[in-house]
Design an enzyme around this catalytic site. Structure first.
Site, PDB file in Angstrom:
ATOM      1  N   LYS A 160       0.882  -1.106  -0.167  1.00 57.99           N
ATOM      2  CA  LYS A 160       0.061  -0.057  -0.133  1.00 57.99           C
ATOM      3  C   LYS A 160       0.489   0.996   0.111  1.00 57.99           C
ATOM      4  O   LYS A 160       1.818   1.398   0.636  1.00 57.99           O
ATOM      5  CB  LYS A 160      -0.803  -0.213   1.483  1.00 57.99           C
ATOM      6  CG  LYS A 160      -2.302  -0.913   1.958  1.00 57.99           C
ATOM      7  CD  LYS A 160      -3.140  -1.317   2.301  1.00 57.99           C
ATOM      8  CE  LYS A 160      -3.740  -2.143   2.411  1.00 57.99           C
ATOM      9  NZ  LYS A 160      -5.260  -1.967   3.103  1.00 57.99           N
TER      10      LYS A 160
ATOM     11  N   TYR B 209     -12.037  -2.288  -3.837  1.00 55.46           N
ATOM     12  CA  TYR B 209     -12.757  -1.974  -2.062  1.00 55.46           C
ATOM     13  C   TYR B 209     -14.636  -2.618  -1.859  1.00 55.46           C
ATOM     14  O   TYR B 209     -14.919  -2.042  -1.149  1.00 55.46           O
ATOM     15  CB  TYR B 209     -12.347  -1.369  -1.166  1.00 55.46           C
ATOM     16  CG  TYR B 209     -10.924  -1.491  -0.921  1.00 55.46           C
ATOM     17  CD1 TYR B 209     -10.238  -2.551   0.688  1.00 55.46           C
ATOM     18  CD2 TYR B 209     -10.029  -0.627  -0.994  1.00 55.46           C
ATOM     19  CE1 TYR B 209      -9.285  -3.199   0.524  1.00 55.46           C
ATOM     20  CE2 TYR B 209      -8.653  -1.133  -0.342  1.00 55.46           C
ATOM     21  CZ  TYR B 209      -7.889  -2.048   0.264  1.00 55.46           C
ATOM     22  OH  TYR B 209      -7.397  -2.711   0.475  1.00 55.46           O
TER      23      TYR B 209
ATOM     24  N   PHE C 148     -15.427   3.644   7.286  1.00 55.70           N
ATOM     25  CA  PHE C 148     -13.833   3.995   7.372  1.00 55.70           C
ATOM     26  C   PHE C 148     -13.552   4.008   5.348  1.00 55.70           C
ATOM     27  O   PHE C 148     -12.562   4.297   5.169  1.00 55.70           O
ATOM     28  CB  PHE C 148     -13.376   3.017   7.633  1.00 55.70           C
ATOM     29  CG  PHE C 148     -13.007   1.820   7.485  1.00 55.70           C
ATOM     30  CD1 PHE C 148     -12.668   1.305   5.729  1.00 55.70           C
ATOM     31  CD2 PHE C 148     -13.468   0.574   8.115  1.00 55.70           C
ATOM     32  CE1 PHE C 148     -12.972  -0.549   5.506  1.00 55.70           C
ATOM     33  CE2 PHE C 148     -14.219  -0.666   7.754  1.00 55.70           C
ATOM     34  CZ  PHE C 148     -13.502  -0.919   7.226  1.00 55.70           C
TER      35      PHE C 148
ATOM     36  N   ARG D 204      -2.020 -14.777   4.878  1.00 59.44           N
ATOM     37  CA  ARG D 204      -2.304 -13.817   5.395  1.00 59.44           C
ATOM     38  C   ARG D 204      -1.898 -13.571   7.219  1.00 59.44           C
ATOM     39  O   ARG D 204      -1.654 -12.764   8.032  1.00 59.44           O
ATOM     40  CB  ARG D 204      -3.370 -14.633   5.703  1.00 59.44           C
ATOM     41  CG  ARG D 204      -4.726 -13.376   4.537  1.00 59.44           C
ATOM     42  CD  ARG D 204      -6.112 -14.392   4.917  1.00 59.44           C
ATOM     43  NE  ARG D 204      -6.988 -13.669   5.686  1.00 59.44           N
ATOM     44  CZ  ARG D 204      -7.719 -12.355   5.174  1.00 59.44           C
ATOM     45  NH1 ARG D 204      -7.039 -11.105   4.426  1.00 59.44           N
ATOM     46  NH2 ARG D 204      -7.781 -11.336   6.579  1.00 59.44           N
TER      47      ARG D 204
ATOM     48  N   THR E  26      -5.031  -7.123  10.805  1.00 62.68           N
ATOM     49  CA  THR E  26      -5.527  -6.295  10.007  1.00 62.68           C
ATOM     50  C   THR E  26      -4.712  -4.821  11.078  1.00 62.68           C
ATOM     51  O   THR E  26      -4.629  -3.784  10.753  1.00 62.68           O
ATOM     52  CB  THR E  26      -6.467  -5.694   9.508  1.00 62.68           C
ATOM     53  OG1 THR E  26      -7.177  -6.817   9.145  1.00 62.68           O
ATOM     54  CG2 THR E  26      -7.625  -4.212   9.008  1.00 62.68           C
TER      55      THR E  26
ATOM     56  N   ARG F  94       3.477  -6.492   9.070  1.00 60.85           N
ATOM     57  CA  ARG F  94       2.183  -5.098   9.576  1.00 60.85           C
ATOM     58  C   ARG F  94       2.415  -4.679  10.768  1.00 60.85           C
ATOM     59  O   ARG F  94       3.177  -3.725  11.384  1.00 60.85           O
ATOM     60  CB  ARG F  94       0.820  -5.383   9.616  1.00 60.85           C
ATOM     61  CG  ARG F  94       0.430  -5.513   8.879  1.00 60.85           C
ATOM     62  CD  ARG F  94      -1.662  -5.210   8.219  1.00 60.85           C
ATOM     63  NE  ARG F  94      -2.439  -6.017   7.013  1.00 60.85           N
ATOM     64  CZ  ARG F  94      -3.389  -6.305   6.608  1.00 60.85           C
ATOM     65  NH1 ARG F  94      -3.848  -7.430   7.695  1.00 60.85           N
ATOM     66  NH2 ARG F  94      -3.673  -6.451   5.554  1.00 60.85           N
TER      67      ARG F  94
ATOM     68  N   ASN G  27      -2.067  -0.106   6.920  1.00 52.88           N
ATOM     69  CA  ASN G  27      -1.711  -1.273   7.537  1.00 52.88           C
ATOM     70  C   ASN G  27      -0.675  -2.209   6.396  1.00 52.88           C
ATOM     71  O   ASN G  27      -0.161  -2.980   6.434  1.00 52.88           O
ATOM     72  CB  ASN G  27      -2.157  -2.153   7.837  1.00 52.88           C
ATOM     73  CG  ASN G  27      -3.080  -2.827   6.435  1.00 52.88           C
ATOM     74  OD1 ASN G  27      -3.298  -2.567   5.656  1.00 52.88           O
ATOM     75  ND2 ASN G  27      -4.234  -3.641   7.257  1.00 52.88           N
TER      76      ASN G  27
ATOM     77  N   HIS H 295      -2.236  -5.108   1.463  1.00 51.04           N
ATOM     78  CA  HIS H 295      -3.438  -6.073   1.581  1.00 51.04           C
ATOM     79  C   HIS H 295      -3.364  -7.330   1.231  1.00 51.04           C
ATOM     80  O   HIS H 295      -1.935  -7.286   0.100  1.00 51.04           O
ATOM     81  CB  HIS H 295      -4.166  -5.061   0.142  1.00 51.04           C
ATOM     82  CG  HIS H 295      -4.949  -6.286   0.194  1.00 51.04           C
ATOM     83  ND1 HIS H 295      -6.726  -6.159   0.692  1.00 51.04           N
ATOM     84  CD2 HIS H 295      -5.908  -7.411  -0.797  1.00 51.04           C
ATOM     85  CE1 HIS H 295      -8.060  -7.276   0.715  1.00 51.04           C
ATOM     86  NE2 HIS H 295      -6.895  -7.761  -1.076  1.00 51.04           N
TER      87      HIS H 295
ATOM     88  N   GLU I 260      -9.492 -10.619  -7.718  1.00 47.40           N
ATOM     89  CA  GLU I 260      -8.879  -9.699  -7.039  1.00 47.40           C
ATOM     90  C   GLU I 260      -7.478  -9.824  -8.402  1.00 47.40           C
ATOM     91  O   GLU I 260      -6.692  -8.790  -8.887  1.00 47.40           O
ATOM     92  CB  GLU I 260      -8.390  -9.236  -5.681  1.00 47.40           C
ATOM     93  CG  GLU I 260      -9.218  -9.306  -4.996  1.00 47.40           C
ATOM     94  CD  GLU I 260      -8.974  -9.004  -3.476  1.00 47.40           C
ATOM     95  OE1 GLU I 260      -7.553  -9.676  -3.281  1.00 47.40           O
ATOM     96  OE2 GLU I 260      -9.372  -9.431  -2.452  1.00 47.40           O
TER      97      GLU I 260
END
Ligand code: CMP
Length: 137
Positions: free
Chosen positions: A9, A49, A57, A85, A91, A102, A112, A115, A126
């Site tokens: 990100k 998203y 948010f 993950r 998250t 993270r 964070n 993704h 995705e």
């Protein structure tokens, strides 16, 4: 063998963390089979998203995800979805385990750093959102 979509990100790209994050990905036996830099438009971020559009948010998330370049990548390996993950951590970085991306790098629950797809169905959707078949080996 399984594939998952990773996004590094804007918060992490801005801080020159692509190499650090990819080192963790590779150390944990996931192969980066496709990778490109992309600047998301507002429409693209809203669409990607879309499942979160009713969440409080959402607007802030779209603004954050369009605030700079992202590095989108397809990762391949055994149980790649769950494995990535685990490598990312929770998250919210405050809840993330030691040594996870993270925990090491995230600035907040929003910024964070990474993704990763959360299911096999979403991984396919995705990956196809960002990559054409020709770009995938
Ligand atoms: P990601 O795994 O990309 O999925 C949704 C994103 O929304 C999440 O990471 C965060 O960047 C962002 N986000 C911001 N606030 C929250 C929140 N309260 N709960 C979950 N995700 C949030």
């Amino acid at each position: 063998m399984e594939r998952t979509l990773s996004i590094i990100k804007p918060d992490a790209v801005k801080r020159n963390l692509i190499g650090h994050i990819n080192q963790l990905i590779e150390k944990n036996n996931l192969k980066i089979i496709a990778s490109k830099t992309h600047k998301l438009s507002k429409n693209e971020a809203e669409s990607f998203y879309g499942v979160h559009k009713e969440r409080p948010f959402f607007n802030s998330l779209v603004a954050f995800m369009t605030s700079g370049s992202v590095q989108v990548q397809v990762l391949e390996g055994e149980n790649a979805i769950v494995s990535y993950r685990e490598i990312m951590g929770a998250t919210n970085p405050e809840d993330a385990d030691e040594g996870t991306i993270r925990k090491l790098f995230a600035e907040s629950i929003e910024a964070n750093s990474v993704h990763g797809s959360d299911s096999s169905e979403n991984a396919s959707i995705e990956i196809a959102f960002f990559f054409s078949g020709l770009e995938l080996i």
